[in-house]
Design an enzyme around this catalytic site. Structure first.
Site, PDB file in Angstrom:
ATOM      1  N   ARG A  47       0.824  -1.315  -0.207  1.00  0.00           N
ATOM      2  CA  ARG A  47       0.045   0.034  -0.144  1.00  0.00           C
ATOM      3  C   ARG A  47       0.825   1.317   0.009  1.00  0.00           C
ATOM      4  O   ARG A  47       0.382   2.349  -0.194  1.00  0.00           O
ATOM      5  CB  ARG A  47      -1.058   0.022   1.430  1.00  0.00           C
ATOM      6  CG  ARG A  47      -2.026  -0.796   0.920  1.00  0.00           C
ATOM      7  CD  ARG A  47      -2.880  -1.199   2.332  1.00  0.00           C
ATOM      8  NE  ARG A  47      -2.268  -1.706   3.497  1.00  0.00           N
ATOM      9  CZ  ARG A  47      -1.929  -3.043   3.625  1.00  0.00           C
ATOM     10  NH1 ARG A  47      -2.433  -3.915   2.777  1.00  0.00           N
ATOM     11  NH2 ARG A  47      -1.190  -3.300   4.472  1.00  0.00           N
ATOM     12  N   HIS A  80       5.398 -10.868  -5.907  1.00  0.00           N
ATOM     13  CA  HIS A  80       4.486 -10.128  -6.272  1.00  0.00           C
ATOM     14  C   HIS A  80       4.499  -8.511  -6.268  1.00  0.00           C
ATOM     15  O   HIS A  80       4.697  -7.945  -5.177  1.00  0.00           O
ATOM     16  CB  HIS A  80       3.001 -10.230  -5.754  1.00  0.00           C
ATOM     17  CG  HIS A  80       1.899 -10.068  -6.922  1.00  0.00           C
ATOM     18  ND1 HIS A  80       1.581  -8.826  -7.323  1.00  0.00           N
ATOM     19  CD2 HIS A  80       0.597 -10.957  -7.531  1.00  0.00           C
ATOM     20  CE1 HIS A  80       0.504  -8.842  -8.260  1.00  0.00           C
ATOM     21  NE2 HIS A  80       0.193 -10.310  -8.221  1.00  0.00           N
ATOM     22  N   TYR A  83       0.240  -3.437  -6.685  1.00  0.00           N
ATOM     23  CA  TYR A  83      -0.998  -3.315  -7.870  1.00  0.00           C
ATOM     24  C   TYR A  83      -0.967  -2.010  -8.396  1.00  0.00           C
ATOM     25  O   TYR A  83      -1.363  -1.863  -9.454  1.00  0.00           O
ATOM     26  CB  TYR A  83      -2.300  -3.791  -6.877  1.00  0.00           C
ATOM     27  CG  TYR A  83      -2.541  -4.845  -6.550  1.00  0.00           C
ATOM     28  CD1 TYR A  83      -2.186  -6.156  -7.404  1.00  0.00           C
ATOM     29  CD2 TYR A  83      -2.532  -5.239  -5.093  1.00  0.00           C
ATOM     30  CE1 TYR A  83      -2.261  -7.405  -6.900  1.00  0.00           C
ATOM     31  CE2 TYR A  83      -2.797  -6.445  -4.588  1.00  0.00           C
ATOM     32  CZ  TYR A  83      -2.653  -7.705  -5.409  1.00  0.00           C
ATOM     33  OH  TYR A  83      -2.832  -8.774  -5.057  1.00  0.00           O
ATOM     34  N   HIS A 120       1.621  -6.791 -12.625  1.00  0.00           N
ATOM     35  CA  HIS A 120       0.551  -6.572 -13.440  1.00  0.00           C
ATOM     36  C   HIS A 120       1.014  -5.394 -14.457  1.00  0.00           C
ATOM     37  O   HIS A 120       1.692  -4.622 -14.149  1.00  0.00           O
ATOM     38  CB  HIS A 120      -0.642  -5.894 -12.570  1.00  0.00           C
ATOM     39  CG  HIS A 120      -1.369  -6.801 -11.738  1.00  0.00           C
ATOM     40  ND1 HIS A 120      -2.587  -6.624 -11.071  1.00  0.00           N
ATOM     41  CD2 HIS A 120      -1.191  -8.137 -11.574  1.00  0.00           C
ATOM     42  CE1 HIS A 120      -2.692  -7.616 -10.355  1.00  0.00           C
ATOM     43  NE2 HIS A 120      -1.943  -8.578 -10.708  1.00  0.00           N
ATOM     44  N   GLU A 155       2.007 -10.587 -15.806  1.00  0.00           N
ATOM     45  CA  GLU A 155       0.765 -11.436 -15.521  1.00  0.00           C
ATOM     46  C   GLU A 155      -0.629 -11.148 -16.335  1.00  0.00           C
ATOM     47  O   GLU A 155      -0.741  -9.948 -16.589  1.00  0.00           O
ATOM     48  CB  GLU A 155       0.144 -11.274 -14.149  1.00  0.00           C
ATOM     49  CG  GLU A 155      -1.071 -12.094 -13.706  1.00  0.00           C
ATOM     50  CD  GLU A 155      -1.205 -12.086 -12.092  1.00  0.00           C
ATOM     51  OE1 GLU A 155      -0.526 -11.504 -11.554  1.00  0.00           O
ATOM     52  OE2 GLU A 155      -2.242 -12.780 -11.707  1.00  0.00           O
ATOM     53  N   ASP A 189      -2.951 -16.326 -14.911  1.00  0.00           N
ATOM     54  CA  ASP A 189      -3.765 -16.527 -13.782  1.00  0.00           C
ATOM     55  C   ASP A 189      -5.023 -17.000 -14.053  1.00  0.00           C
ATOM     56  O   ASP A 189      -5.752 -16.707 -15.113  1.00  0.00           O
ATOM     57  CB  ASP A 189      -4.003 -15.178 -13.147  1.00  0.00           C
ATOM     58  CG  ASP A 189      -4.787 -15.260 -12.085  1.00  0.00           C
ATOM     59  OD1 ASP A 189      -5.911 -15.731 -12.021  1.00  0.00           O
ATOM     60  OD2 ASP A 189      -4.459 -14.537 -10.772  1.00  0.00           O
ATOM     61  N   HIS A 192      -8.307 -14.804 -13.827  1.00  0.00           N
ATOM     62  CA  HIS A 192      -7.887 -13.776 -14.799  1.00  0.00           C
ATOM     63  C   HIS A 192      -8.312 -14.203 -16.325  1.00  0.00           C
ATOM     64  O   HIS A 192      -9.161 -13.462 -17.133  1.00  0.00           O
ATOM     65  CB  HIS A 192      -6.865 -12.998 -14.745  1.00  0.00           C
ATOM     66  CG  HIS A 192      -6.329 -12.362 -13.622  1.00  0.00           C
ATOM     67  ND1 HIS A 192      -5.184 -11.757 -13.239  1.00  0.00           N
ATOM     68  CD2 HIS A 192      -7.030 -12.344 -12.394  1.00  0.00           C
ATOM     69  CE1 HIS A 192      -5.014 -11.518 -12.008  1.00  0.00           C
ATOM     70  NE2 HIS A 192      -6.319 -11.825 -11.503  1.00  0.00           N
ATOM     71  N   HIS A 226      -0.872 -18.487 -11.568  1.00  0.00           N
ATOM     72  CA  HIS A 226      -1.632 -18.082 -10.523  1.00  0.00           C
ATOM     73  C   HIS A 226      -2.809 -18.997 -10.501  1.00  0.00           C
ATOM     74  O   HIS A 226      -3.486 -19.019 -11.348  1.00  0.00           O
ATOM     75  CB  HIS A 226      -1.892 -16.571 -10.401  1.00  0.00           C
ATOM     76  CG  HIS A 226      -0.714 -15.695  -9.929  1.00  0.00           C
ATOM     77  ND1 HIS A 226      -1.000 -14.499  -9.797  1.00  0.00           N
ATOM     78  CD2 HIS A 226       0.538 -16.074  -9.368  1.00  0.00           C
ATOM     79  CE1 HIS A 226       0.315 -13.948  -9.489  1.00  0.00           C
ATOM     80  NE2 HIS A 226       1.015 -14.977  -9.107  1.00  0.00           N
ATOM     81  N   ASP A 239     -12.196  -9.236 -11.604  1.00  0.00           N
ATOM     82  CA  ASP A 239     -11.089  -9.942 -10.834  1.00  0.00           C
ATOM     83  C   ASP A 239     -11.485 -10.429  -9.412  1.00  0.00           C
ATOM     84  O   ASP A 239     -11.385  -9.619  -8.446  1.00  0.00           O
ATOM     85  CB  ASP A 239      -9.869  -9.040 -10.806  1.00  0.00           C
ATOM     86  CG  ASP A 239      -8.692  -9.780 -10.400  1.00  0.00           C
ATOM     87  OD1 ASP A 239      -8.808 -10.944  -9.919  1.00  0.00           O
ATOM     88  OD2 ASP A 239      -7.687  -8.908 -10.349  1.00  0.00           O
ATOM     89  N   HIS A 241     -11.342 -13.607  -7.115  1.00  0.00           N
ATOM     90  CA  HIS A 241     -10.754 -14.896  -6.804  1.00  0.00           C
ATOM     91  C   HIS A 241     -11.649 -15.496  -5.945  1.00  0.00           C
ATOM     92  O   HIS A 241     -12.259 -15.018  -4.954  1.00  0.00           O
ATOM     93  CB  HIS A 241      -9.414 -14.894  -6.161  1.00  0.00           C
ATOM     94  CG  HIS A 241      -8.530 -14.026  -6.980  1.00  0.00           C
ATOM     95  ND1 HIS A 241      -6.935 -13.973  -6.698  1.00  0.00           N
ATOM     96  CD2 HIS A 241      -8.471 -13.538  -8.169  1.00  0.00           C
ATOM     97  CE1 HIS A 241      -6.310 -13.410  -7.659  1.00  0.00           C
ATOM     98  NE2 HIS A 241      -7.139 -13.066  -8.469  1.00  0.00           N
ATOM     99  N   GLU A 271      -3.811 -17.897  -4.974  1.00  0.00           N
ATOM    100  CA  GLU A 271      -4.107 -16.520  -4.106  1.00  0.00           C
ATOM    101  C   GLU A 271      -5.735 -16.647  -3.874  1.00  0.00           C
ATOM    102  O   GLU A 271      -6.500 -15.448  -4.211  1.00  0.00           O
ATOM    103  CB  GLU A 271      -3.937 -15.591  -5.158  1.00  0.00           C
ATOM    104  CG  GLU A 271      -2.490 -15.392  -5.682  1.00  0.00           C
ATOM    105  CD  GLU A 271      -2.426 -14.516  -6.949  1.00  0.00           C
ATOM    106  OE1 GLU A 271      -3.210 -14.245  -7.900  1.00  0.00           O
ATOM    107  OE2 GLU A 271      -1.349 -13.656  -6.933  1.00  0.00           O
TER     108      GLU A 271
HETATM  109 ZN   LIG Z   1      -6.506 -11.179  -9.427  1.00  0.00          ZN
HETATM  110 ZN   LIG Z   2      -2.748 -13.386  -9.781  1.00  0.00          ZN
END
Ligand SMILES: [Zn+2]
Ligand SMILES: [Zn+2]
Length: 363
Positions: A47, A80, A83, A120, A155, A189, A192, A226, A239, A241, A271
């Site tokens: 973050r 990872h 984001y 990403h 990804e 993924d 995704h 993923h 998106d 999961h 994930e």
């Molecule tokens: Zn995702």
């Molecule tokens: Zn992912």
């Protein structure tokens, strides 16, 4: 204390995204304790733009724990990226800020001896898509020159249009512009892929997707998976999961994946939404169990049929809610209505009987 014994028999590197809270070295023990054969984590706060650098003690401890628990940082660990990193952003000030954070991440990988890094690919937002793909590739080329060995994996994404990597052609285009191809790869993924409109819900559809992947991107670039089920239906572009077997993909897809020899030896990272890490431990054991059920055996395996039915029941309420939302969205937006209506019909069938669907597909 280890709750799940790590498999030495599995041909796959099943693992999960684990926490590095309290120090990056903690993620090694966290992964080991849930039986991971590969793992992922954030290198710093997901973050914040800037985080304190690692101490030498922390780096040494990370490497020591990897040795102790037999993880090869070059091949078994897939950090990872944050984001909010967007190297395709037409706002150059924001793109520069993203670049700084990316470079910092890549340097952290190399400090830890980690060989892979997942990110990403970002969004071209209101800019010209082709031009922003070029900008993204330029930044990646620069980052590769400023580091030594870490491989950057792009990804694939669940969205449409300006979200880079929503289709395989985007990934190909970026890879084409990378000067040192030994430093670039792709992470697929499953959630995704499905939400972006690539149906991988049956053996036939799954094989078709990988054939297309090989033609457009090339198997050589596939460096990680993923592994997530999807709360939202096919082509919903959401998106979201879901736990394995509870979403619109269903458990059968994961059995197919656990019987695909092209996926040996690459990190396959969960994930899925879990309340506790133990949830991942259970899913890793589930995958290793699915690995022993071949296509032929799957039709008659009573335990498997019970498991598919139970997990689908667990997720039924959420799937119905998401399908209602998806239908409302299509009603409002006539864009690609026909294709999406087909997806709705298919999803309705899936809710009523996943089991019939997976059997039908294999006949
Ligand atoms: Zn995702
Ligand atoms: Zn992912």
């Amino acid at each position: 204390m280890s709750n799940f014994v790590r498999s030495t028999a599995s041909k796959y590197k099943f693992g999960a995204h684990v926490s590095g809270a309290g120090g990056i070295s903690n993620c090694v023990s966290n992964a080991y304790n849930i039986g991971c054969n590969a793992f992922a984590m954030f290198l710093k706060s997901p973050r914040k733009w800037v985080s304190p650098q690692y101490t030498k003690e922390e780096v040494d401890k990370f490497k020591e724990l990897c040795k102790q628990h037999d993880y090869n940082p070059l091949t078994d660990i897939l950090p990872h990226g944050q984001y909010f990193i967007n190297l395709a952003n037409p706002d150059i000030e924001k793109a520069e800020k993203s670049y700084d954070s990316l470079l910092d991440d890549l340097k952290r990988c190399e400090q830890l001896g980690v060989g892979l890094y997942n990110m990403h690919p970002g969004s071209s937002l209101t800019g010209d898509h082709k031009q922003q793909l070029k900008q993204l590739a330029d930044y990646l080329n620069k980052a590769i020159k400023e580091t030594k060995f870490v491989k950057i994996l792009l990804e694939n994404m669940a969205g449409t249009g300006n979200l880079v990597g929503s289709n395989l052609a985007d990934l190909r285009e970026v890879i084409d512009m990378i000067e040192d191809k030994s430093r670039i790869g792709v992470c697929i993924d499953t959630c995704h892929t499905f939400a972006a409109g690539y149906d991988i819900g049956s053996k036939e559809a799954f094989d078709k997707f990988w054939k297309e992947f090989d033609e457009i991107v090339g198997y050589d670039y596939l460096k990680a998976i993923h592994l997530n089920d999807s709360k939202a239906p096919l082509s919903a572009n959401r998106d979201l999961h879901e736990k394995l077997g509870e979403g619109f993909l269903g458990l059968e897809v994961f059995r197919i994946i656990a019987n695909n020899d092209k996926l040996y030896n690459i990190p396959i990272i969960l994930e899925t939404p879990q309340e506790k890490d133990d949830g991942y431990g259970n899913e890793i054991k589930l995958l290793e169990w699915l690995e022993d059920i071949s296509d032929e055996d799957s039709l008659e395996n009573k335990e498997l049929i019970e498991k598919i039915t139970m997990l689908q029941k667990n997720g039924e309420k959420v799937r119905k809610e998401q399908l209602t939302k998806f239908k409302a969205k299509i009603e409002k937006n006539s864009n690609s209505k026909k294709r999406k209506s087909t997806a709705v019909k298919k999803s309705e069938n899936d809710i009523s009987s996943q089991l019939t669907r997976s059997k039908r597909a294999r006949r």
